[in-house]
Design a protein around this motif. Structure first.
Motif, mmCIF file in Angstrom:
data_model
loop_
_atom_site.group_PDB
_atom_site.id
_atom_site.type_symbol
_atom_site.label_atom_id
_atom_site.label_comp_id
_atom_site.label_asym_id
_atom_site.label_seq_id
_atom_site.Cartn_x
_atom_site.Cartn_y
_atom_site.Cartn_z
ATOM 1 N N UNK A 1 0.827 -1.203 0.000
ATOM 2 C CA UNK A 1 0.000 0.000 0.000
ATOM 3 C C UNK A 1 0.866 1.259 0.000
ATOM 4 N N UNK A 2 1.975 1.228 0.764
ATOM 5 C CA UNK A 2 2.866 2.380 0.798
ATOM 6 C C UNK A 2 3.501 2.631 -0.557
ATOM 7 N N UNK A 3 3.784 1.568 -1.295
ATOM 8 C CA UNK A 3 4.370 1.712 -2.621
ATOM 9 C C UNK A 3 3.432 2.473 -3.549
ATOM 10 N N UNK A 4 2.176 2.087 -3.544
ATOM 11 C CA UNK A 4 1.211 2.769 -4.416
ATOM 12 C C UNK A 4 0.875 4.165 -3.899
ATOM 13 N N UNK A 5 0.861 4.344 -2.568
ATOM 14 C CA UNK A 5 0.569 5.657 -2.013
ATOM 15 C C UNK A 5 1.649 6.660 -2.390
ATOM 16 N N UNK A 6 2.907 6.216 -2.455
ATOM 17 C CA UNK A 6 3.996 7.114 -2.846
ATOM 18 C C UNK A 6 3.853 7.577 -4.286
ATOM 19 N N UNK A 7 3.166 6.764 -5.105
ATOM 20 C CA UNK A 7 2.938 7.123 -6.510
ATOM 21 C C UNK A 7 1.608 7.830 -6.726
ATOM 22 N N UNK A 8 0.888 8.091 -5.607
ATOM 23 C CA UNK A 8 -0.420 8.760 -5.679
ATOM 24 C C UNK A 8 -1.401 8.004 -6.576
ATOM 25 N N UNK A 9 -1.382 6.660 -6.433
ATOM 26 C CA UNK A 9 -2.308 5.836 -7.199
ATOM 27 C C UNK A 9 -3.184 5.034 -6.227
ATOM 28 N N UNK A 10 -4.356 4.652 -6.695
ATOM 29 C CA UNK A 10 -5.291 3.870 -5.891
ATOM 30 C C UNK A 10 -5.396 2.474 -6.500
ATOM 31 N N UNK A 11 -4.660 1.507 -5.946
ATOM 32 C CA UNK A 11 -4.615 0.178 -6.566
ATOM 33 C C UNK A 11 -5.880 -0.633 -6.279
ATOM 34 N N UNK A 12 -6.114 -1.558 -7.133
ATOM 35 C CA UNK A 12 -7.192 -2.521 -6.913
ATOM 36 C C UNK A 12 -6.688 -3.631 -5.985
ATOM 37 N N UNK B 1 6.813 9.963 3.586
ATOM 38 C CA UNK B 1 6.255 9.279 2.417
ATOM 39 C C UNK B 1 6.113 7.770 2.636
ATOM 40 N N UNK B 2 6.454 7.307 3.850
ATOM 41 C CA UNK B 2 6.377 5.878 4.197
ATOM 42 C C UNK B 2 7.183 5.023 3.213
#
Length: 313
Positions: A36-47, A271-272
């Motif tokens: 989740x932190x990986x996608x949050x750093x990219x400002x994306x909302x993963x499925x 940024x976690x």
């Protein structure tokens, strides 16, 4: 002497493995999901499917023991993964920022010794004099002020009011003056008083009295006997307080906007960025172990009795 060094080097290995284990446990106990932190750093909302695929890619679905073994293998190979923010290898990011922090830390240590040793030596020889009382007063002031406050005061006086030193950033040696003073001030205060107290204690040692009976000059006695015995705890204390130096470096780099290792760590926390945080903790542990090894070697040359006692400082 060789046996002393071998024992110290061998002692580093289990401590380093323990540092890796503690860092691994810290990451696993964190409420932050690395995927989740990986996608949050990219400002994306993963499925949910994307999250599960990323967890498999990171090896988070493997047994804990296998994850730890893989972590040890990667650390030994200096592979800390990729930063969630920049998508670059963390070790490359560290190579770019570590030299700045190294210059700041080394400069602060040198500044500490250049000021605290002569000042502690002088105040011990002139006990209860004007300089001694002034040093005590300044020590009380310096020990009471946090690093960030000292940094802002120096900025206001020397960068804003007098405009004789740069305000922030890096580039020239002038940029490091105010950060080095800010970082070194607490250590200067501490080790000046420590050296003074140690010298006053060792002035009455039998060896010193015997040297006076031999007719040696007082200056030679103070430097060759008293100072040599008194400076050992100062060097040891600086090695032990390396963790304080690392903490202070983080604060100083933020205050003076220095793009070093410490500020990189602070940005990673916000940024976690878990690979960066893990790398910072492990490298800090390695730096602590290496610096303590250097301190042990210096102590061995200052006081050869350490080797005869089996290497116990």
């Amino acid at each position: 002497m060789v046996g002393f060094l071998v024992k110290r080097l061998l002692a580093i290995i289990p401590i380093f493995l323990l540092a890796i284990l503690l860092t691994f446990i810290m990451v696993k106990m964190s409420p932050v999901d690395p995927a989740e932190a990986y996608f949050a750093a990219s400002n994306t909302h993963p499925t949910p499917q994307a999250l599960e695929e990323k967890r498999q890619e990171m090896g988070l679905n493997k047994p804990i023991f296998l994850q730890y073994v893989e972590t040890v293998k990667k650390v030994v190979q200096f592979d800390f993964g990729d930063s969630y923010m920049t998508k670059r290898p963390v070790i490359d990011e560290i190579r770019e920022r570590l030299p700045v922090s190294f210059q700041l830390g080394l400069g602060s240590i040198i500044l500490t010794f250049l000021i605290s040793v002569p000042l502690g030596f002088y105040t011990a020889l002139h006990k209860n004099g004007f300089v001694d009382y002034s040093t005590r007063f300044l020590a009380f002031i310096g020990a009471s002020m946090p690093a960030f406050l000292v940094g802002y005061l120096l900025i206001i006086v020397f960068a804003v009011k007098l405009a004789i030193l740069p305000l922030e950033g890096v580039g020239t040696w002038q940029h490091l003056i105010l950060p080095m003073i800010t970082l070194a001030l607490p250590f200067i205060v501490q080790y000046t008083r420590m050296l003074r107290a140690n010298m006053l204690e060792h002035m009455h040692e039998p060896a010193v009295s015997f040297a006076r009976m031999r007719g040696l000059k007082e200056r030679i006695i103070m430097v060759k006997y008293v100072l040599r015995l008194a400076i050992g705890p100062v060097i040891t204390g600086l090695g032990i307080n390396l963790g304080t130096l690392m903490t202070g470096m983080v604060i100083v780099e933020v205050v003076f906007s220095i793009p070093g290792f410490g500020r990189y760590f602070i940005d990673a926390i916000f940024s976690r960025d878990m690979p960066v945080i893990q790398c910072y903790v492990l490298l800090s542990a390695v730096l602590y172990l290496v610096c303590n090894l250097i301190v042990d070697i210096l102590q061995m040359y200052i006081d050869p009795r350490i080797v005869k006692k089996g290497g116990h400082l």
